[in-house]
Design a protein around this motif. Structure first.
Motif, short mmCIF file in Angstrom:
data_model
loop_
_atom_site.label_atom_id
_atom_site.label_comp_id
_atom_site.label_asym_id
_atom_site.label_seq_id
_atom_site.Cartn_x
_atom_site.Cartn_y
_atom_site.Cartn_z
N ASP A 175 0.70 -1.13 -0.10
CA ASP A 175 -0.01 -0.14 0.10
C ASP A 175 1.10 1.36 0.02
OD1 ASP A 175 -2.17 -1.65 0.03
OD2 ASP A 175 -2.25 -1.74 2.39
N PHE A 176 2.00 1.22 -0.61
CA PHE A 176 2.71 2.37 -0.72
C PHE A 176 2.55 3.10 -2.28
CE2 PHE A 176 6.48 5.10 -1.67
CZ PHE A 176 6.47 5.75 -0.32
N ASN A 177 1.78 4.22 -2.21
CA ASN A 177 1.35 4.75 -3.48
C ASN A 177 1.90 6.25 -3.99
OD1 ASN A 177 -0.27 5.81 -1.88
ND2 ASN A 177 -1.99 4.58 -2.81
N ARG A 178 2.85 6.55 -3.20
CA ARG A 178 3.27 8.01 -3.17
C ARG A 178 4.57 8.12 -4.08
NH1 ARG A 178 4.54 8.74 1.86
NH2 ARG A 178 6.61 8.81 1.72
N TRP A 179 4.55 8.84 -5.04
CA TRP A 179 5.57 8.89 -6.05
C TRP A 179 6.57 9.89 -5.59
CZ3 TRP A 179 8.28 6.16 -9.06
CH2 TRP A 179 9.24 6.86 -9.76
N SER A 180 7.73 9.85 -5.73
CA SER A 180 8.67 10.70 -5.07
C SER A 180 9.84 11.06 -5.93
CB SER A 180 9.03 10.34 -3.57
OG SER A 180 10.22 10.88 -3.04
N LYS A 181 10.65 12.00 -5.67
CA LYS A 181 12.22 11.93 -6.34
C LYS A 181 13.13 11.33 -5.32
CE LYS A 181 11.50 14.22 -9.95
NZ LYS A 181 11.67 13.90 -11.23
N GLU A 182 12.88 10.92 -4.43
CA GLU A 182 13.77 10.11 -3.53
C GLU A 182 13.93 8.60 -4.12
OE1 GLU A 182 15.52 10.49 -0.90
OE2 GLU A 182 15.16 12.96 -1.01
N PRO A 183 15.07 8.32 -4.55
CA PRO A 183 15.35 6.70 -5.02
C PRO A 183 14.63 5.44 -4.28
CG PRO A 183 17.16 8.07 -5.23
CD PRO A 183 16.33 8.95 -4.36
N ILE A 184 14.87 5.70 -2.97
CA ILE A 184 14.15 4.46 -2.22
C ILE A 184 12.57 4.60 -2.35
CG2 ILE A 184 14.27 5.71 0.09
CD1 ILE A 184 14.85 1.96 -0.58
N GLU A 185 12.28 5.82 -2.35
CA GLU A 185 10.72 5.90 -2.37
C GLU A 185 9.91 5.45 -3.78
OE1 GLU A 185 9.15 9.23 -0.78
OE2 GLU A 185 9.72 8.92 1.47
N GLN A 186 10.93 5.69 -4.83
CA GLN A 186 10.40 5.36 -6.29
C GLN A 186 10.61 3.98 -6.42
OE1 GLN A 186 12.87 7.06 -9.10
NE2 GLN A 186 12.48 9.20 -8.53
#
Length: 306
Positions: A175-186
């Protein structure tokens, strides 16, 4: 309107699509993002989930790789809830430590092991999405961390004791659905949603866009992949149902316990009020306080206060 491109889930890609040397760049990108240093996979090694006899409903996928320095990387995906998963992580690294040292070799030949775990269930309790675990020895009196000697640093070519021990990474991909510029969050977004946006620039994701496209798969691969998705959906439904039933049972038990406790408390309060009322009546009849105490169980101080 242009149709949005679709990609396979990462667990399926690891199991079926990312086995060729030209595809290592995808997994290298994930590992590089986690470790903060560039790694190059030398080869994939045999692991339980690499074997052809694996069933389609297997809820676990693992990929075992070796880099150019000899370090081992166990990448594991777990879709189904497993309460002893922490212990399984320990077992996995321990097994690698013992399997990849030859009999008679000195302990200095034990390889560095990284355990990377992508879990699609709520493992433990925590608010973060990525956890990192390593071994340190901390003084119980002063709190200092035990360090390597200069000779050991030179001999083992590492800076800290923790560099000699297995390290663990847990990526909570559900359930992680937030796009980001952070590599790990991508990477977490891709693992969770199966979507790889065009502006994805984390290590490995550009290559993943090319190698994990549904359009590149054969009909047989697509059929097998859709069966895999069906199994994942069924598994998720089973987990959701079990959780719902557990919460319902818990609420029912709680209500039953509450009613029972309420009845017990009511009876206890009723008995206490009855003792007080009897004590008042006996006191009005001028019965001796010691006698009232013996009959009702109240102390003489309580009787005097009535």
């Amino acid at each position: 309107m242009e149709k949005k491109e679709q990609f396979v889930r990462f667990d399926w890609a690891m199991k079926r699509l990312l086995r060729n040397k030209a595809d290592y760049v995808v997994v290298e990108g994930l590992i590089t993002t986690l470790l903060g240093k560039t790694i190059t996979i030398k080869k994939l090694l045999e692991s339980e989930s690499n074997q052809d006899s694996e069933e389609a409903k297997q809820n676990r996928v693992d990929l075992l790789a070796e880099d150019e320095t000899g370090a081992l990387y166990l990448v594991e995906v777990q879709n189904e809830t497993e309460f002893a998963y922490f212990q399984r992580m320990l077992f996995g690294t321990s097994k690698l430590v013992t399997e990849y040292i030859n009999r008679g070799q000195g302990y200095e030949n034990i390889r560095k092991v990284y355990s990377i775990n992508i879990v699609y269930f709520n493992l433990g309790q925590g608010k973060d999405i990525v956890y990192h675990g390593k071994t340190e020895f901390r003084g119980i009196h002063d709190g200092d961390i035990l360090q390597l000697s200069p000779f050991q640093k030179q001999k083992f070519d590492v800076d800290a004791v923790s560099d000699l021990y297995p390290e663990y990474f847990i990526l909570k991909a559900n359930d992680f659905n937030r796009w980001s510029k952070e590599p790990i969050e991508q990477w977490l977004y891709v693992l969770s949603t199966g979507d790889i946006p065009e502006d994805a620039d984390a290590p490995g994701l550009s290559a993943a866009r090319q190698r994990m496209r549904l359009a590149c798969m054969t009909k047989a691969e697509l059929n097998a992949y859709y069966r895999h998705l069906d199994n994942v959906v069924i598994l998720r439904d089973n987990i959701t149902t079990a959780r719902g039933e557990g919460r319902a049972e818990g609420r029912a038990e709680g209500r039953a316990e509450g009613r029972a406790e309420g009845r017990a408390e009511g009876r206890a309060e009723g008995r206490a009020e009855e003792r007080l009322e009897n004590a008042r009546k006996m006191k009005q009849l001028q019965v001796n306080a010691s006698v009232i105490s013996q009959v009702t169980g109240l102390s003489e101080a309580e009787i005097a206060a009535l």
